[in-house]
Design an enzyme around this catalytic site. Structure first.
Site, PDB file in Angstrom:
ATOM      1  N   THR A   1      34.625 -64.693  75.848  1.00 24.00           N
ATOM      2  CA  THR A   1      35.975 -64.169  76.243  1.00 24.00           C
ATOM      3  C   THR A   1      36.772 -64.097  74.918  1.00 24.00           C
ATOM      4  O   THR A   1      37.276 -65.280  74.391  1.00 24.00           O
ATOM      5  CB  THR A   1      36.779 -64.661  77.389  1.00 24.00           C
ATOM      6  OG1 THR A   1      35.836 -64.807  78.393  1.00 24.00           O
ATOM      7  CG2 THR A   1      38.109 -63.913  77.466  1.00 24.00           C
TER       8      THR A   1
ATOM      9  N   GLU B   1      31.216 -69.307  87.937  1.00 24.78           N
ATOM     10  CA  GLU B   1      30.550 -70.696  88.466  1.00 24.78           C
ATOM     11  C   GLU B   1      30.360 -70.910  89.671  1.00 24.78           C
ATOM     12  O   GLU B   1      31.260 -70.380  90.519  1.00 24.78           O
ATOM     13  CB  GLU B   1      31.164 -71.731  87.661  1.00 24.78           C
ATOM     14  CG  GLU B   1      31.237 -71.757  86.020  1.00 24.78           C
ATOM     15  CD  GLU B   1      32.190 -72.786  85.514  1.00 24.78           C
ATOM     16  OE1 GLU B   1      32.455 -73.824  85.975  1.00 24.78           O
ATOM     17  OE2 GLU B   1      32.569 -72.575  84.401  1.00 24.78           O
TER      18      GLU B   1
ATOM     19  N   CYS C   1      38.581 -70.686  82.760  1.00 22.78           N
ATOM     20  CA  CYS C   1      38.735 -69.332  82.339  1.00 22.78           C
ATOM     21  C   CYS C   1      40.351 -68.982  82.883  1.00 22.78           C
ATOM     22  O   CYS C   1      41.013 -68.471  81.846  1.00 22.78           O
ATOM     23  CB  CYS C   1      37.762 -68.426  82.835  1.00 22.78           C
ATOM     24  SG  CYS C   1      36.183 -68.719  82.354  1.00 22.78           S
TER      25      CYS C   1
HETATM   26  P1  NAD Z   1      31.236 -74.202  77.360  1.00 23.24           P
HETATM   27  O1  NAD Z   1      32.167 -75.019  76.864  1.00 23.24           O
HETATM   28  O2  NAD Z   1      30.363 -74.692  78.513  1.00 23.24           O
HETATM   29  O3  NAD Z   1      29.814 -73.799  76.256  1.00 23.24           O
HETATM   30  C1  NAD Z   1      30.168 -73.604  74.917  1.00 23.24           C
HETATM   31  C2  NAD Z   1      29.029 -74.143  74.188  1.00 23.24           C
HETATM   32  O4  NAD Z   1      29.219 -73.602  72.756  1.00 23.24           O
HETATM   33  C3  NAD Z   1      29.005 -75.632  73.874  1.00 23.24           C
HETATM   34  O5  NAD Z   1      27.848 -75.949  74.444  1.00 23.24           O
HETATM   35  C4  NAD Z   1      29.013 -75.907  72.622  1.00 23.24           C
HETATM   36  O6  NAD Z   1      28.378 -77.053  72.027  1.00 23.24           O
HETATM   37  C5  NAD Z   1      28.681 -74.537  71.833  1.00 23.24           C
HETATM   38  N1  NAD Z   1      29.112 -74.568  70.630  1.00 23.24           N
HETATM   39  C6  NAD Z   1      30.395 -74.623  69.897  1.00 23.24           C
HETATM   40  N2  NAD Z   1      30.564 -74.386  68.938  1.00 23.24           N
HETATM   41  C7  NAD Z   1      29.194 -74.041  68.634  1.00 23.24           C
HETATM   42  C8  NAD Z   1      28.613 -73.833  67.122  1.00 23.24           C
HETATM   43  N3  NAD Z   1      29.193 -73.555  66.172  1.00 23.24           N
HETATM   44  N4  NAD Z   1      27.314 -73.317  67.264  1.00 23.24           N
HETATM   45  C9  NAD Z   1      26.416 -73.139  68.331  1.00 23.24           C
HETATM   46  N5  NAD Z   1      27.103 -73.674  69.520  1.00 23.24           N
HETATM   47  C10 NAD Z   1      28.327 -74.194  69.628  1.00 23.24           C
HETATM   48  O7  NAD Z   1      31.849 -72.682  77.616  1.00 23.24           O
HETATM   49  P2  NAD Z   1      31.504 -71.428  78.728  1.00 23.24           P
HETATM   50  O8  NAD Z   1      32.246 -72.051  79.936  1.00 23.24           O
HETATM   51  O9  NAD Z   1      30.034 -71.202  78.566  1.00 23.24           O
HETATM   52  O10 NAD Z   1      32.198 -70.427  78.063  1.00 23.24           O
HETATM   53  C11 NAD Z   1      32.005 -69.716  76.914  1.00 23.24           C
HETATM   54  C12 NAD Z   1      32.744 -68.597  76.736  1.00 23.24           C
HETATM   55  O11 NAD Z   1      32.329 -67.686  77.939  1.00 23.24           O
HETATM   56  C13 NAD Z   1      34.132 -68.651  76.769  1.00 23.24           C
HETATM   57  O12 NAD Z   1      34.868 -67.804  75.948  1.00 23.24           O
HETATM   58  C14 NAD Z   1      34.664 -68.359  78.136  1.00 23.24           C
HETATM   59  O13 NAD Z   1      36.001 -67.971  78.187  1.00 23.24           O
HETATM   60  C15 NAD Z   1      33.572 -67.305  78.609  1.00 23.24           C
HETATM   61  N6  NAD Z   1      33.411 -67.205  79.904  1.00 23.24           N
HETATM   62  C16 NAD Z   1      33.309 -68.370  80.649  1.00 23.24           C
HETATM   63  C17 NAD Z   1      32.901 -68.101  82.134  1.00 23.24           C
HETATM   64  C18 NAD Z   1      32.584 -69.370  82.831  1.00 23.24           C
HETATM   65  O14 NAD Z   1      32.711 -69.201  83.988  1.00 23.24           O
HETATM   66  N7  NAD Z   1      32.499 -70.725  82.425  1.00 23.24           N
HETATM   67  C19 NAD Z   1      32.914 -66.883  82.425  1.00 23.24           C
HETATM   68  C20 NAD Z   1      33.030 -65.825  81.728  1.00 23.24           C
HETATM   69  C21 NAD Z   1      33.264 -65.922  80.545  1.00 23.24           C
END
Ligand code: NAD
Length: 435
Positions: A121, A153, A261
């Protein structure tokens, strides 16, 4: 297709696994070597129903791999999904440092026809900025797309495999065609594949989360009014929900929304609006009402114990920000825990999945109970903070026998007030008369 997913968190891991499950060759990349090592051993570091089995099935089928080697994963990929975290920065805006770091690392290894997709996002305009950044780094126009993720989630696989819609923001036909092919297996029930500009796609994600958050803050405010003025929010909910213009979704009162989120996305949209000289009155109120709502259980408990919690034992059922996840980011339960500890209470907690994450944060400050009834032993009250199914039909006799005083603060309105009175409990809930 060959896919690289950069960022193997809740979104990256679920998306990557579902794309592998539909026949693609997927490599999930992360900078967290420990996470990648665990996944490579078949250990899924998060709790998401059905995910472990699906990961293991696709790993055995040779379609799903995990690595820290970003260049190798990107060099062969038709599509690169960027799914890194975009957490809240100090000023409320989205912190895009991980995304820009990834863009820089990806650039030298991109194939000419590769499509780079922001799944994280990200603020409106990020995809366009990423396009310019890649042009600077590669010397050519790359195929960029925005493809926001709407999964929840706790039901992430189902949401990913059976989306209500897929939103893609593109500027090239090639990017559109590639994404359309990729999502075809998930849209067999004729759900729409919506093509728009990257800006509209980015905005769609924020608007969706802002509206859902607004509904929650709205019903919470109405619940608080019911408590003061008379009325039972559950009756009111039924009264309005049957109106086809209103419906029931996201109109359950509670202890405020949490998670990774809603809070950050509402605040990021506030920051974006302010940056553009627009006063986001509704959004600010939504966030403020939510912060206040996280205090509601504290106020009720404080009042019940006349402000004296020192030496009291409080049980908490539910620590995750919602059921069927182990995610505790911005969970309302943590706000209550902090208050209780500060007041000198002993806190006995239970959650079916989130206890390891809570233990990491609180160490031995809390009593962790593997069984929900164990948490009630000699407790002066129980607070219910997450509506796990496990809590819906408890053994009332065992509860009465375990609790020192039969007092329940139910932040999720799981039980009928009249029946709770008949069962002999002192029962406080949200937006309904205490009994
Ligand atoms: P998260 O924190 O669970 O995962 C992010 C991952 O990215 C981590 O494993 C981290 O180690 C990795 N990371 C960070 N920097 C990195 C790099 N330079 N190279 C490689 N990997 C790297 O986050 P999430 O909950 O999966 O959310 C990710 C995105 O999706 C966010 O923008 C969030 O807003 C969006 N989103 C999340 C959800 C949800 O329910 N969690 C739903 C829709 C959208």
């Amino acid at each position: 297709m060959k896919i690289a997913v950069i960022g193997t968190g809740y979104v990256g891991l679920v998306s990557g696994t579902c794309f592998a499950d539909s026949g693609n060759e997927v490599t999930c990349v992360d900078i967290n070597a420990e996470k990648i090592a665990a996944l490579s051993q078949g250990e899924v570091p998060i709790y998401e129903p059905g995910l472990e089995e699906m990961v293991s099935y696709n790993v055995s089928a040779g379609r799903l791999k995990f690595t820290t080697d970003l260049p190798a994963a990107v060099a062969t990929a038709d599509v690169i999904f960027l799914a890194v975290g975009t957490p809240q920065d100090d000023d409320g805006s989205a912190d895009l440092s991980a995304l820009w770091a990834v863009i820089e690392s990806v650039a030298p290894h991109l194939r000419d026809d590769a499509v780079v997709v922001t799944k994280s996002t990200v603020p409106v305009g990020t995809c366009a900025r990423a396009f310019s950044q890649l042009k600077e780094l590669t010397g050519r126009d790359c195929h960029m797309a925005s493809n926001p993720e709407f999964l929840k989630e706790g039901a992430a696989i189902d949401d990913f495999e059976k989306p209500d819609r897929v939103v893609v923001g593109v500027r090239t036909k090639h990017a559109e065609t590639v994404l359309r092919q990729l999502y075809e297996p998930f849209l067999r029930t004729e759900k729409p594949f919506l093509v728009m500009t990257p800006e509209s796609a980015e905005m769609t994600k924020y608007v969706a989360n802002a509206l859902l958050s607004t509904k929650i803050s709205f019903i919470n405010e109405m619940a608080n009014l019911c408590e003061k003025m008379g009325g039972d929010i559950n009756d009111v909910r039924r009264g309005i929900g049957h109106d086809s213009r209103i419906g029931f979704a996201f109109l359950f009162p509670g202890v405020g929304y949490g998670g990774s989120c809603f809070p950050k996305d509402v605040r990021a949209l506030v920051a974006m609006a302010e940056e553009h000289g627009v006063a986001p009155e509704i959004l600010r109120a939504v966030d403020q009402v939510n912060e206040q709502q996280k205090q509601v259980m504290i106020e009720k408990i404080k009042e019940h114990f006349n402000g004296n919690l020192s030496g009291k034992t409080i049980a908490i059922w539910g620590l995750a920000f919602k059921p069927r996840t182990d995610d505790i980011r911005e969970a309302p339960a943590l706000v209550l825990i902090d208050y209780l500890l500060e007041q000198g209470a002993t806190v006995q907690v239970h959650d079916p999945e989130a206890m390891p994450n809570v233990r990491q944060q609180y160490g031995d400050k809390l009593q962790y109970c593997d069984r929900q009834m164990q948490a009630l032993k000699d407790a002066d009250a129980l607070a219910i903070m997450t509506e796990w199914r496990d809590y819906h039909r408890p053994d009332w006799e065992a509860m009465l026998a375990s609790l020192r005083s039969p007092t329940i603060f139910d932040g999720r309105n799981l039980f009928d007030t009249v029946r709770m009175q008949e069962r002999g409990f002192c029962y406080h809930s949200i937006g309904r008369p205490a009994v």
